[in-house]
Design a protein around this motif. Sequence first.
Motif, short mmCIF file in Angstrom:
data_model
loop_
_atom_site.label_atom_id
_atom_site.label_comp_id
_atom_site.label_asym_id
_atom_site.label_seq_id
_atom_site.Cartn_x
_atom_site.Cartn_y
_atom_site.Cartn_z
N THR A 293 41.63 34.90 43.32
CA THR A 293 41.79 36.35 43.19
C THR A 293 41.31 36.85 41.84
O THR A 293 40.75 37.94 41.73
CB THR A 293 43.27 36.74 43.38
N LEU A 294 41.51 36.04 40.78
CA LEU A 294 41.04 36.42 39.46
C LEU A 294 39.52 36.41 39.42
O LEU A 294 38.88 37.26 38.79
CB LEU A 294 41.61 35.48 38.40
N ALA A 295 38.92 35.43 40.07
CA ALA A 295 37.47 35.33 40.10
C ALA A 295 36.86 36.54 40.81
O ALA A 295 35.84 37.08 40.39
CB ALA A 295 37.05 34.03 40.82
N TRP A 296 37.49 36.96 41.90
CA TRP A 296 37.01 38.14 42.64
C TRP A 296 37.07 39.37 41.74
O TRP A 296 36.10 40.13 41.65
CB TRP A 296 37.86 38.35 43.89
N GLY A 297 38.20 39.57 41.06
CA GLY A 297 38.36 40.73 40.20
C GLY A 297 37.34 40.75 39.08
O GLY A 297 36.79 41.79 38.74
N LYS A 298 37.08 39.58 38.51
CA LYS A 298 36.12 39.49 37.41
C LYS A 298 34.71 39.81 37.88
O LYS A 298 33.93 40.46 37.19
CB LYS A 298 36.15 38.07 36.81
N GLU A 299 34.39 39.37 39.09
CA GLU A 299 33.05 39.58 39.64
C GLU A 299 32.73 41.06 39.80
O GLU A 299 31.59 41.49 39.58
CB GLU A 299 32.92 38.88 40.99
N TYR A 300 33.74 41.86 40.17
CA TYR A 300 33.50 43.27 40.46
C TYR A 300 34.00 44.22 39.37
O TYR A 300 33.94 45.43 39.54
CB TYR A 300 34.14 43.64 41.80
N GLU A 301 34.43 43.66 38.24
CA GLU A 301 35.00 44.50 37.19
C GLU A 301 33.99 45.50 36.64
O GLU A 301 34.29 46.69 36.49
CB GLU A 301 35.54 43.63 36.05
N GLN A 302 32.80 45.05 36.30
CA GLN A 302 31.80 45.95 35.73
C GLN A 302 31.38 47.01 36.75
O GLN A 302 31.18 48.18 36.40
CB GLN A 302 30.58 45.18 35.24
N GLU A 303 31.26 46.61 37.99
CA GLU A 303 30.92 47.55 39.06
C GLU A 303 32.00 48.63 39.18
O GLU A 303 31.69 49.82 39.35
CB GLU A 303 30.79 46.78 40.37
N ALA A 304 33.25 48.21 39.04
CA ALA A 304 34.37 49.16 39.11
C ALA A 304 34.34 50.10 37.91
O ALA A 304 34.58 51.31 38.04
CB ALA A 304 35.70 48.40 39.14
#
Length: 232
Positions: free
Chosen positions: A78-89
């Motif tokens: 779940t942390l990896a998913w959040g990190k992957e889309y953080e900049q996009e968010a």
Amino acid sequence: MINRDIILNKTGIDIDVIEQGSEAWMQLRLGVITASDAWKILTKNKSANVWSDTKATYLYELIGEICTGVYKDVNARTLAWGKEYEQEARDSFSFYSDLNVIEVPIIYRDESMRTACSPDGLCDDQLGLELKCPSNTDVFIKMALNGVNGIKREYMAQMQFSMWVTGLPAWHFINYDPRMPAGKEIVRVLVEQDPECASQFDDLIPEFIERMNAHLKTLGIEFGNQWKGNHQ
């Protein structure tokens, strides 16, 4: 924010050249009460005079970090998913809000460096930013339908603590799910500082630090030991 030279002198780390999630950033958090774990200090036991197991365990974890200079290696899916889309968010938030966002690695409340937060950004409206990219869409839907009432208590404590650390009056809370239809992928809520929660931190944080210091004294270790290896 405290002077970078103070941080460099105490930790041996130049805050101007690091990013969140880096090895150096993890080291700056060693033994420090941080916003992401602030909810643990607010947990209560049935007996008012006894700390909850969650709170006590957090105390021992921080003491262990000070003694060893070693942090827990967390690499959950779940942390990896959040990190992957953080900049996009972050980019999506800027687009919809028309606000510029400055990224900062960490902010300490004062020169003692015992408390800190790592916001996902500081906005040009002088407010903070917290981004969440849940790997499960049901979490996103819950907030989309319930607004501020759909925010997890851990996240609420995280933002309230961040406001307590920075002195900012409010925080942008963003839920982002790239799988949602275009224009529906982001939910925004403005969370204002809760004076009652701030008062709790005023009381509970010094108490927590006092007990930490007492235990460190028993072990013959001082706060700052976790950074000694960084100095040349």
